[in-house]
Design a protein around this motif. Structure first.
Motif, PDB file in Angstrom:
ATOM      1  N   ALA A  91      34.630  53.534  62.269  1.00 39.76           N
ATOM      2  CA  ALA A  91      34.633  53.971  60.870  1.00 39.76           C
ATOM      3  C   ALA A  91      33.287  53.671  60.218  1.00 39.76           C
ATOM      4  O   ALA A  91      32.759  54.489  59.455  1.00 39.76           O
ATOM      5  N   TYR A  92      32.723  52.508  60.523  1.00 41.01           N
ATOM      6  CA  TYR A  92      31.401  52.149  59.996  1.00 41.01           C
ATOM      7  C   TYR A  92      30.347  53.169  60.427  1.00 41.01           C
ATOM      8  O   TYR A  92      29.507  53.597  59.623  1.00 41.01           O
ATOM      9  N   ALA A  93      30.399  53.558  61.692  1.00 43.91           N
ATOM     10  CA  ALA A  93      29.430  54.538  62.203  1.00 43.91           C
ATOM     11  C   ALA A  93      29.609  55.893  61.514  1.00 43.91           C
ATOM     12  O   ALA A  93      28.618  56.568  61.195  1.00 43.91           O
ATOM     13  N   PHE A  94      30.849  56.289  61.255  1.00 45.32           N
ATOM     14  CA  PHE A  94      31.112  57.549  60.554  1.00 45.32           C
ATOM     15  C   PHE A  94      30.625  57.486  59.111  1.00 45.32           C
ATOM     16  O   PHE A  94      29.941  58.392  58.631  1.00 45.32           O
ATOM     17  N   ILE A  95      30.996  56.425  58.414  1.00 49.48           N
ATOM     18  CA  ILE A  95      30.633  56.295  56.994  1.00 49.48           C
ATOM     19  C   ILE A  95      29.113  56.323  56.825  1.00 49.48           C
ATOM     20  O   ILE A  95      28.573  57.051  55.995  1.00 49.48           O
ATOM     21  N   THR A  96      28.434  55.515  57.638  1.00 50.56           N
ATOM     22  CA  THR A  96      26.975  55.447  57.547  1.00 50.56           C
ATOM     23  C   THR A  96      26.337  56.774  57.919  1.00 50.56           C
ATOM     24  O   THR A  96      25.394  57.236  57.264  1.00 50.56           O
ATOM     25  N   GLY A  97      26.858  57.408  58.958  1.00 51.49           N
ATOM     26  CA  GLY A  97      26.312  58.688  59.389  1.00 51.49           C
ATOM     27  C   GLY A  97      26.412  59.753  58.315  1.00 51.49           C
ATOM     28  O   GLY A  97      25.475  60.536  58.109  1.00 51.49           O
ATOM     29  N   VAL A  98      27.545  59.770  57.620  1.00 47.15           N
ATOM     30  CA  VAL A  98      27.719  60.733  56.529  1.00 47.15           C
ATOM     31  C   VAL A  98      26.759  60.421  55.389  1.00 47.15           C
ATOM     32  O   VAL A  98      26.075  61.305  54.866  1.00 47.15           O
ATOM     33  N   LYS A  99      26.674  59.158  55.025  1.00 44.58           N
ATOM     34  CA  LYS A  99      25.832  58.780  53.888  1.00 44.58           C
ATOM     35  C   LYS A  99      24.341  58.958  54.185  1.00 44.58           C
ATOM     36  O   LYS A  99      23.558  59.256  53.282  1.00 44.58           O
ATOM     37  N   GLN A 100      23.962  58.786  55.436  1.00 48.88           N
ATOM     38  CA  GLN A 100      22.555  58.952  55.817  1.00 48.88           C
ATOM     39  C   GLN A 100      22.189  60.411  56.084  1.00 48.88           C
ATOM     40  O   GLN A 100      21.015  60.738  56.240  1.00 48.88           O
ATOM     41  N   GLY A 101      23.198  61.272  56.141  1.00 47.46           N
ATOM     42  CA  GLY A 101      22.935  62.682  56.409  1.00 47.46           C
ATOM     43  C   GLY A 101      22.802  63.016  57.881  1.00 47.46           C
ATOM     44  O   GLY A 101      22.384  64.120  58.236  1.00 47.46           O
ATOM     45  N   TRP A 102      23.175  62.090  58.779  1.00 44.06           N
ATOM     46  CA  TRP A 102      23.117  62.354  60.220  1.00 44.06           C
ATOM     47  C   TRP A 102      24.318  63.173  60.680  1.00 44.06           C
ATOM     48  O   TRP A 102      24.257  63.851  61.698  1.00 44.06           O
TER      49      TRP A 102
END
Length: 367
Positions: free
Chosen positions: A287-298
């Motif tokens: 979930a952390y990887a998903f949340i960060t990826g969305v917020k970073q635009g990756w």
């Protein structure tokens, strides 16, 4: 009337274009990162040490501490920062013997904690304590084994062992060293190591074996990679030569994780086994990887933000009123025995689970 309707229709696309997506910013009562974060982080104030081999501060405790500190900083809770500092203070004096020695990947990662404290407080004693953990990870000791010396000759850390867990343990201390020094050698080290592990352990389906001789997709092992590659990409310069390879590995993994997310929003102890049990620590790492990826635009927000939200909503249901996370797999060494992973004991409040929840909290709180 027609002119008003036409004007409204012309304006609508712009309204939708600039409309804010609240998928990862608005949650019902009891599910907000502020509430959940406070419940879990404050639990650490009275928590006992979880020692590695009964001797030194362990990596689960280190990461729980780190997560609580970052939560306190993000919420500007200066009183709680001070509490966490006071809890650390004995490690300079009466509890100095609990400081991990610097001879193993699971011990050197401790340096990330004093380096976090340095970034929050500016007190140089934390810097002086933390940096040797990053440096000695690449300084080959005289009694190193032949295989350790061989890794070092190739430019990797002598602590390389190709267990997937390593890709958080190594990455976290080297990226923190890069953050506080600005010296590219630290981020270069982490990137080089990450490429090695991607090449050696990532399978065509995007997931990772626990180790080359353990061909099972253990959840938390994959979680360490998901969190480690996410952490590295946050600080790896855009023009870094290894960024395209690492981003490719990240995207390949995230696509697979989305496929294996269960209807409940969780992931299973053995990711590709439907009859395995839902495990919280690894699910929180994903979930952390998903949340960060969305917020970073990756990651594409339309595709991954709902999956991240679904995971978060499911994860919160495993937190009790005292801030303890349930259904956490205990510490797990590698073993070439599939049933071993099915049968791992589960605990409530195990630090392996407490820390990743705070990573999710902090990722949701970050702007």
């Amino acid at each position: 009337m027609y002119k008003k309707w036409l004007a409204l229709m012309l304006l609508l696309p712009f309204r939708f274009l600039f409309a804010q997506d609240h998928t990862l910013s608005e949650f019902p009562k009891g599910y907000t990162p502020q509430e959940v974060g406070k419940l879990i982080a404050y639990r650490f104030e009275e928590a006992k040490h979880a020692l590695h081999a009964g001797k030194w501060i362990s990596y689960p405790e280190t990461f729980y501490w780190n997560g609580a500190l970052k939560f306190a900083a993000l919420t500007e809770d200066k009183a709680f920062v001070k509490i966490l500092q006071n809890k650390f203070e004995p490690l300079f004096t009466t509890e100095k013997a609990l400081l991990p020695i610097k001879n193993h990947v699971d011990l050197n990662m401790f340096g990330s904690l004093p380096l976090t404290l340095y970034q929050i407080t500016g007190e140089k004693r934390y810097y002086d304590l933390g940096m040797p953990y990053a440096d000695t990870q690449w300084e080959v000791p005289a009694d190193a084994k032949p295989e350790e010396k061989e890794w070092a000759k190739k430019g990797y850390t002598w602590q390389t062992r190709l267990w997937i867990d390593d890709m958080y343990m190594i990455t976290i201390v080297q990226t923190q060293a890069y953050k506080v020094t600005g010296d590219l050698k630290y981020i270069d080290r982490a990137a080089k190591e990450m490429v090695l592990y991607l090449d050696e352990l990532q399978r065509p389906n995007g997931l990772f074996y626990h180790a080359p001789d353990v061909p099972f997709y253990w959840l938390r092992g994959n979680g360490w990679m998901a969190a480690g590659v996410t952490e590295l990409l946050r600080y790896l310069p855009e023009n870094h030569k290894d960024r395209p390879r690492i981003m490719k590995g990240y995207h390949t993994m995230m696509k697979s994780l989305k496929k294996y997310q269960t209807a409940s929003g969780m992931w299973n102890q053995l990711i590709d086994e439907p009859d395995s049990w839902a495990e919280t620590s690894g699910s929180a790492m994903f979930a952390y990887a998903f949340i960060t990826g969305v917020k970073q635009g990756w990651l594409d927000a339309k595709e991954y933000a709902p999956a991240a939200r679904k995971a978060w909503m499911a994860l919160v249901s495993y937190v009790n009123e005292k801030g303890a996370v349930s259904e956490v797999c205990v510490g797990t060494n590698k073993k070439n025995d599939k049933q071993y992973y099915y049968d791992r004991p589960r605990r409530t409040g195990d630090y392996h689970g407490q820390a990743p929840y705070l990573w999710c909290v902090n990722a949701l709180l970050e702007k």
